[in-house]
Write a protein that holds these residues in place. Structure first.
Motif, PDB file in Angstrom:
ATOM      1  N   ALA A  82      31.123 -27.423 -13.165  1.00  0.00           N
ATOM      2  CA  ALA A  82      31.603 -28.340 -14.213  1.00  0.00           C
ATOM      3  C   ALA A  82      32.883 -29.037 -13.749  1.00  0.00           C
ATOM      4  N   ASP A  83      32.819 -29.559 -12.528  1.00  0.00           N
ATOM      5  CA  ASP A  83      33.986 -30.143 -11.860  1.00  0.00           C
ATOM      6  C   ASP A  83      33.901 -31.667 -11.949  1.00  0.00           C
ATOM      7  N   LEU A  84      34.687 -32.260 -12.838  1.00  0.00           N
ATOM      8  CA  LEU A  84      34.618 -33.705 -13.057  1.00  0.00           C
ATOM      9  C   LEU A  84      35.089 -34.511 -11.845  1.00  0.00           C
ATOM     10  N   PRO A  85      36.229 -34.172 -11.214  1.00  0.00           N
ATOM     11  CA  PRO A  85      36.640 -34.945 -10.024  1.00  0.00           C
ATOM     12  C   PRO A  85      35.573 -34.942  -8.929  1.00  0.00           C
ATOM     13  N   MET A  86      34.879 -33.818  -8.781  1.00  0.00           N
ATOM     14  CA  MET A  86      33.829 -33.757  -7.775  1.00  0.00           C
ATOM     15  C   MET A  86      32.663 -34.674  -8.148  1.00  0.00           C
ATOM     16  N   ALA A  87      32.348 -34.730  -9.451  1.00  0.00           N
ATOM     17  CA  ALA A  87      31.292 -35.636  -9.906  1.00  0.00           C
ATOM     18  C   ALA A  87      31.673 -37.092  -9.629  1.00  0.00           C
ATOM     19  N   GLU A  88      32.942 -37.417  -9.825  1.00  0.00           N
ATOM     20  CA  GLU A  88      33.394 -38.790  -9.574  1.00  0.00           C
ATOM     21  C   GLU A  88      33.227 -39.148  -8.098  1.00  0.00           C
ATOM     22  N   ARG A  89      33.361 -38.168  -7.228  1.00  0.00           N
ATOM     23  CA  ARG A  89      33.183 -38.417  -5.799  1.00  0.00           C
ATOM     24  C   ARG A  89      31.751 -38.835  -5.490  1.00  0.00           C
ATOM     25  N   VAL A  90      30.808 -38.332  -6.285  1.00  0.00           N
ATOM     26  CA  VAL A  90      29.405 -38.709  -6.094  1.00  0.00           C
ATOM     27  C   VAL A  90      29.229 -40.208  -6.291  1.00  0.00           C
ATOM     28  N   PHE A  91      29.914 -40.762  -7.285  1.00  0.00           N
ATOM     29  CA  PHE A  91      29.803 -42.202  -7.537  1.00  0.00           C
ATOM     30  C   PHE A  91      30.357 -42.999  -6.367  1.00  0.00           C
ATOM     31  N   ASP A  92      31.425 -42.485  -5.750  1.00  0.00           N
ATOM     32  CA  ASP A  92      31.981 -43.164  -4.577  1.00  0.00           C
ATOM     33  C   ASP A  92      30.981 -43.137  -3.415  1.00  0.00           C
ATOM     34  N   LEU A  93      30.325 -41.994  -3.217  1.00  0.00           N
ATOM     35  CA  LEU A  93      29.336 -41.886  -2.145  1.00  0.00           C
ATOM     36  C   LEU A  93      28.158 -42.815  -2.388  1.00  0.00           C
ATOM     37  N   ASN A  94      27.712 -42.887  -3.631  1.00  0.00           N
ATOM     38  CA  ASN A  94      26.584 -43.780  -3.930  1.00  0.00           C
ATOM     39  C   ASN A  94      26.978 -45.246  -3.741  1.00  0.00           C
ATOM     40  N   GLU A  95      28.233 -45.561  -4.031  1.00  0.00           N
ATOM     41  CA  GLU A  95      28.703 -46.929  -3.809  1.00  0.00           C
ATOM     42  C   GLU A  95      28.650 -47.276  -2.323  1.00  0.00           C
ATOM     43  N   ARG A  96      28.996 -46.308  -1.477  1.00  0.00           N
ATOM     44  CA  ARG A  96      28.921 -46.540  -0.027  1.00  0.00           C
ATOM     45  C   ARG A  96      27.472 -46.744   0.418  1.00  0.00           C
ATOM     46  N   ILE A  97      26.552 -46.005  -0.197  1.00  0.00           N
ATOM     47  CA  ILE A  97      25.136 -46.190   0.127  1.00  0.00           C
ATOM     48  C   ILE A  97      24.699 -47.609  -0.227  1.00  0.00           C
ATOM     49  N   GLU A  98      25.096 -48.059  -1.404  1.00  0.00           N
ATOM     50  CA  GLU A  98      24.700 -49.399  -1.843  1.00  0.00           C
ATOM     51  C   GLU A  98      25.371 -50.484  -1.010  1.00  0.00           C
ATOM     52  N   GLU A  99      26.576 -50.205  -0.516  1.00  0.00           N
ATOM     53  CA  GLU A  99      27.245 -51.179   0.357  1.00  0.00           C
ATOM     54  C   GLU A  99      26.491 -51.356   1.673  1.00  0.00           C
ATOM     55  N   LEU A 100      25.796 -50.320   2.103  1.00  0.00           N
ATOM     56  CA  LEU A 100      25.009 -50.408   3.338  1.00  0.00           C
ATOM     57  C   LEU A 100      23.664 -51.083   3.117  1.00  0.00           C
ATOM     58  N   ARG A 101      23.203 -51.082   1.878  1.00  0.00           N
ATOM     59  CA  ARG A 101      21.859 -51.602   1.601  1.00  0.00           C
ATOM     60  C   ARG A 101      21.743 -53.083   1.966  1.00  0.00           C
ATOM     61  N   GLY A 102      22.703 -53.883   1.538  1.00  0.00           N
ATOM     62  CA  GLY A 102      22.642 -55.322   1.812  1.00  0.00           C
ATOM     63  C   GLY A 102      22.594 -55.642   3.291  1.00  0.00           C
ATOM     64  N   PRO A 103      23.537 -55.115   4.094  1.00  0.00           N
ATOM     65  CA  PRO A 103      23.497 -55.383   5.536  1.00  0.00           C
ATOM     66  C   PRO A 103      22.205 -54.916   6.202  1.00  0.00           C
ATOM     67  N   CYS A 104      21.654 -53.777   5.744  1.00  0.00           N
ATOM     68  CA  CYS A 104      20.387 -53.300   6.316  1.00  0.00           C
ATOM     69  C   CYS A 104      19.256 -54.290   6.034  1.00  0.00           C
ATOM     70  N   GLU A 105      19.172 -54.733   4.792  1.00  0.00           N
ATOM     71  CA  GLU A 105      18.117 -55.677   4.426  1.00  0.00           C
ATOM     72  C   GLU A 105      18.279 -56.988   5.181  1.00  0.00           C
ATOM     73  N   GLU A 106      19.500 -57.470   5.286  1.00  0.00           N
ATOM     74  CA  GLU A 106      19.756 -58.730   5.988  1.00  0.00           C
ATOM     75  C   GLU A 106      19.416 -58.612   7.472  1.00  0.00           C
ATOM     76  N   GLN A 107      19.788 -57.484   8.064  1.00  0.00           N
ATOM     77  CA  GLN A 107      19.504 -57.289   9.489  1.00  0.00           C
ATOM     78  C   GLN A 107      18.014 -57.204   9.755  1.00  0.00           C
ATOM     79  N   ALA A 108      17.297 -56.491   8.882  1.00  0.00           N
ATOM     80  CA  ALA A 108      15.848 -56.370   9.055  1.00  0.00           C
ATOM     81  C   ALA A 108      15.174 -57.732   8.907  1.00  0.00           C
ATOM     82  N   MET A 109      15.591 -58.512   7.916  1.00  0.00           N
ATOM     83  CA  MET A 109      14.992 -59.829   7.716  1.00  0.00           C
ATOM     84  C   MET A 109      15.292 -60.758   8.889  1.00  0.00           C
TER      85      MET A 109
END
Length: 215
Positions: free
Chosen positions: A37-64
């Protein structure tokens, strides 16, 4: 020209593997947050997911760009097309982890689950993180045998999911209805995360062999 193409293809593979590694780190962190039940740790998950989404655009652009400018054929074409699909799979893995963290944040400071249910969810999270680690290795090595191992390990996650559902459906279970809903959804998030790692493995098998495996 072909050397440049393969350098760009390697760069795409590195980004995809990084997305997978971040998803594995996120599912492990989300599980720790859930159990503690660690809220700061949960908030870190959102930061990690944001990094995943930041990589999504460049990956799609590079593949295209590789498809449009290099006109790949045979295995090279399969690798680029596989990369396009993998971006979506890996992004969805990050989204599922975020749902786990959202469930924990919504119930904070209370625990979402307790007792055996929490233990089963914790074990599901550990297996899911291990599956993500396997998927990352598959993306980097293109090892079809390792890819097949993901499917076998996912059976363990499916078994834990069945045990979780059986637990909360038992008449002797004393948890509340809201708790049952939360636990059911969490089990589904973990189970779907595992399914996406299996898809990653199948896509790599298709890349290497040209054979499309049935689910």
């Amino acid at each position: 020209m072909r050397m440049k193409f393969h350098e760009q293809l390697d760069a795409l593979t590195d980004r995809l593997a990084l997305m997978c590694r971040l998803a594995g780190e996120a599912i492990e962190t989300a599980t720790d947050a859930l159990v503690n039940a660690d809220l700061p740790m949960a908030e870190r998950v959102f930061d990690l997911n944001e990094r995943i989404e930041e990589l999504r655009g460049p990956c799609e652009e590079q593949a295209m760009a590789l498809l449009a400018l290099q006109a790949p054929v045979a295995r090279d074409l399969r690798q680029v097309v596989t990369g396009v699909h993998l971006v979506t799979d890996l992004s969805r893995m990050g989204g599922l982890v975020q749902h786990v963290a959202e469930s924990m944040r919504r119930r904070h400071p209370e625990h979402v689950a307790s007792g055996e249910a929490e233990e089963l969810l914790s074990r599901m999270g550990r297996v899911a993180a291990e599956l993500a680690g396997l998927a990352e290795r598959v993306l980097r090595t293109h090892d079809p045998e390792l890819a097949a191992e993901i499917g076998r390990r996912d059976d363990e996650l499916d078994d834990l999911h069945r045990r979780l559902l059986t637990l909360i459906q038992d008449p002797s279970w004393i948890g509340s209805i809201p708790a049952a809903v939360d636990i059911t959804l969490l089990g589904r998030f973990y189970e779907r995360f595992g399914d996406h790692t299996v898809v990653v493995g199948r896509r790599v098998i298709f890349l290497v062999t040209g054979e499309q495996l049935n689910p």
